[in-house]
Scaffold this active site. Structure first.
Site, PDB file in Angstrom:
ATOM      1  N   LYS A 178       1.350  -1.324  -0.133  1.00 12.63           N
ATOM      2  CA  LYS A 178       0.120  -0.505  -0.002  1.00 12.63           C
ATOM      3  C   LYS A 178       1.153   1.567   0.351  1.00 12.63           C
ATOM      4  O   LYS A 178       0.650   1.923  -0.778  1.00 12.63           O
ATOM      5  CB  LYS A 178      -0.988  -0.184   0.970  1.00 12.63           C
ATOM      6  CG  LYS A 178      -1.533   1.166   1.687  1.00 12.63           C
ATOM      7  CD  LYS A 178      -3.312   0.845   2.271  1.00 12.63           C
ATOM      8  CE  LYS A 178      -1.954   0.783   3.780  1.00 12.63           C
ATOM      9  NZ  LYS A 178      -2.189   2.000   3.961  1.00 12.63           N
ATOM     10  N   ARG A 189     -11.742   2.959   9.697  1.00 13.65           N
ATOM     11  CA  ARG A 189     -10.966   1.679  10.326  1.00 13.65           C
ATOM     12  C   ARG A 189     -12.369   1.029  10.580  1.00 13.65           C
ATOM     13  O   ARG A 189     -12.602  -0.098  11.337  1.00 13.65           O
ATOM     14  CB  ARG A 189      -9.851   1.316  10.564  1.00 13.65           C
ATOM     15  CG  ARG A 189      -8.857   1.626  10.056  1.00 13.65           C
ATOM     16  CD  ARG A 189      -7.303   1.979  11.052  1.00 13.65           C
ATOM     17  NE  ARG A 189      -6.474   2.097  10.209  1.00 13.65           N
ATOM     18  CZ  ARG A 189      -4.669   1.399  10.590  1.00 13.65           C
ATOM     19  NH1 ARG A 189      -5.111   0.948  11.706  1.00 13.65           N
ATOM     20  NH2 ARG A 189      -4.164   2.405   9.851  1.00 13.65           N
ATOM     21  N   ARG A 196      11.307 -10.059   6.214  1.00 19.16           N
ATOM     22  CA  ARG A 196      11.939  -8.432   5.935  1.00 19.16           C
ATOM     23  C   ARG A 196      13.046  -8.306   7.158  1.00 19.16           C
ATOM     24  O   ARG A 196      12.908  -8.896   8.493  1.00 19.16           O
ATOM     25  CB  ARG A 196      10.473  -7.241   6.324  1.00 19.16           C
ATOM     26  CG  ARG A 196       9.595  -7.406   4.928  1.00 19.16           C
ATOM     27  CD  ARG A 196       9.090  -6.032   5.540  1.00 19.16           C
ATOM     28  NE  ARG A 196       8.069  -6.036   6.809  1.00 19.16           N
ATOM     29  CZ  ARG A 196       6.666  -5.890   7.145  1.00 19.16           C
ATOM     30  NH1 ARG A 196       6.755  -4.804   6.408  1.00 19.16           N
ATOM     31  NH2 ARG A 196       5.899  -5.714   8.491  1.00 19.16           N
ATOM     32  N   ARG A 240      12.486  -6.868  12.941  1.00 24.39           N
ATOM     33  CA  ARG A 240      11.388  -6.143  14.287  1.00 24.39           C
ATOM     34  C   ARG A 240      11.112  -6.921  15.410  1.00 24.39           C
ATOM     35  O   ARG A 240      10.987  -8.387  14.421  1.00 24.39           O
ATOM     36  CB  ARG A 240      10.627  -5.287  12.729  1.00 24.39           C
ATOM     37  CG  ARG A 240      10.920  -3.732  12.232  1.00 24.39           C
ATOM     38  CD  ARG A 240       9.962  -3.685  11.656  1.00 24.39           C
ATOM     39  NE  ARG A 240       8.669  -2.899  12.858  1.00 24.39           N
ATOM     40  CZ  ARG A 240       6.821  -2.616  11.585  1.00 24.39           C
ATOM     41  NH1 ARG A 240       7.709  -2.277  10.397  1.00 24.39           N
ATOM     42  NH2 ARG A 240       6.151  -3.232  12.545  1.00 24.39           N
ATOM     43  N   ARG A 258      -2.070  -9.226  13.141  1.00 28.59           N
ATOM     44  CA  ARG A 258      -2.722  -8.383  12.521  1.00 28.59           C
ATOM     45  C   ARG A 258      -2.724  -7.999  10.569  1.00 28.59           C
ATOM     46  O   ARG A 258      -3.859  -7.071  10.867  1.00 28.59           O
ATOM     47  CB  ARG A 258      -0.724  -7.276  12.558  1.00 28.59           C
ATOM     48  CG  ARG A 258      -0.443  -6.886  13.047  1.00 28.59           C
ATOM     49  CD  ARG A 258       0.852  -5.596  12.839  1.00 28.59           C
ATOM     50  NE  ARG A 258       2.009  -6.041  11.692  1.00 28.59           N
ATOM     51  CZ  ARG A 258       2.767  -6.987  11.775  1.00 28.59           C
ATOM     52  NH1 ARG A 258       3.418  -6.891  13.170  1.00 28.59           N
ATOM     53  NH2 ARG A 258       4.265  -7.423  10.891  1.00 28.59           N
TER      54      ARG A 258
END
Length: 231
Positions: free
Chosen positions: A39, A114, A149, A178, A189
């Site tokens: 996004k 949201r 990642r 992370r 998530r």
């Protein structure tokens, strides 16, 4: 009385048509997508191509708190208690931001609303998007993107161990991950994202366009560009 010739009348009609066309050029867009859906990249490409203003409600909230604005101080009271910031506070921030001169050509509202309540609050404030872009990527692909990642703490580059691996062993050795880029946390998530989307689709069912985000970013953007140009 002044009598206009056929040529003048035609020229006036063309000018009026052009004026109406120009007046319609403001593009009001909402974009949503799960973490790692691409996004952020698509937002950058949309802004570059169409010159509209990118607005993230989360960024607005953080900036307002940091600057100590009245709305920011109000939001901070809730955040310090660990409570959700009320819709009316966030909507006020969004509405104020959308009224700024740089939004005259159009705006791209990122990741907001949201919830059904937020969508209703926007509607009651007179904020009505004309297009809702929803990036669709299978959950298993998203989790793979997240778990792979890595961050280079030296220059801030984000690599992916499969799709964009570090170019040298030296760089690979210093990469960090992370703490929330684990499969379990990524799945959590995603569950939150799906609940958010499910909550607002009813409000925007007539303007939602699903985009296959599991492709090269250029291919994804081609579909988005076509939809925006058709507005």
């Amino acid at each position: 009385p002044v009598v206009l010739g056929a040529g003048a009348i035609a020229a006036t009609a063309i000018a009026l048509k052009a004026t109406k066309k120009t007046a319609k050029k403001q593009r009001k867009i909402v974009i949503a997508g799960a973490p790692a859906s691409g996004k952020g990249t698509q937002c950058e490409m949309i802004v570059k191509k169409f010159g509209i203003t990118h607005i993230s409600a989360g960024d607005l909230l953080r900036a307002a708190v940091a600057e100590g604005t009245p709305a920011g101080k109000q939001a901070k009271e809730f955040m310090d208690r660990g409570d959700l910031v009320p819709n009316e506070v966030v909507v006020t921030m969004v509405k104020d931001r959308l009224s700024q001169p740089d939004c005259a050509k159009g705006w791209l509202l990122d990741g907001y609303p949201r919830s059904e309540e937020q969508a209703q609050a926007l509607q009651e404030s007179g904020i009505e998007p004309d297009l809702f872009l929803l990036l669709d990527v299978p959950d298993e692909i998203l989790i793979d993107r997240v778990v792979g990642r890595r961050l280079d703490p030296v220059d801030g580059t984000i690599y992916h161990m499969t799709f964009f691996p570090p170019p040298t062993p030296e760089i690979a050795a210093r990469l960090t991950q992370r703490s929330d880029d684990t499969e379990e946390k990524a799945a959590n998530r995603l569950a939150v994202h799906h609940r958010n989307v499910d909550a607002v689709v009813g409000k925007y069912s007539n303007i939602i366009k699903n985009i296959d985000g599991n492709r090269a970013k250029g291919d994804v953007f081609n579909d988005i560009e076509r939809l925006i140009k058709a507005m």
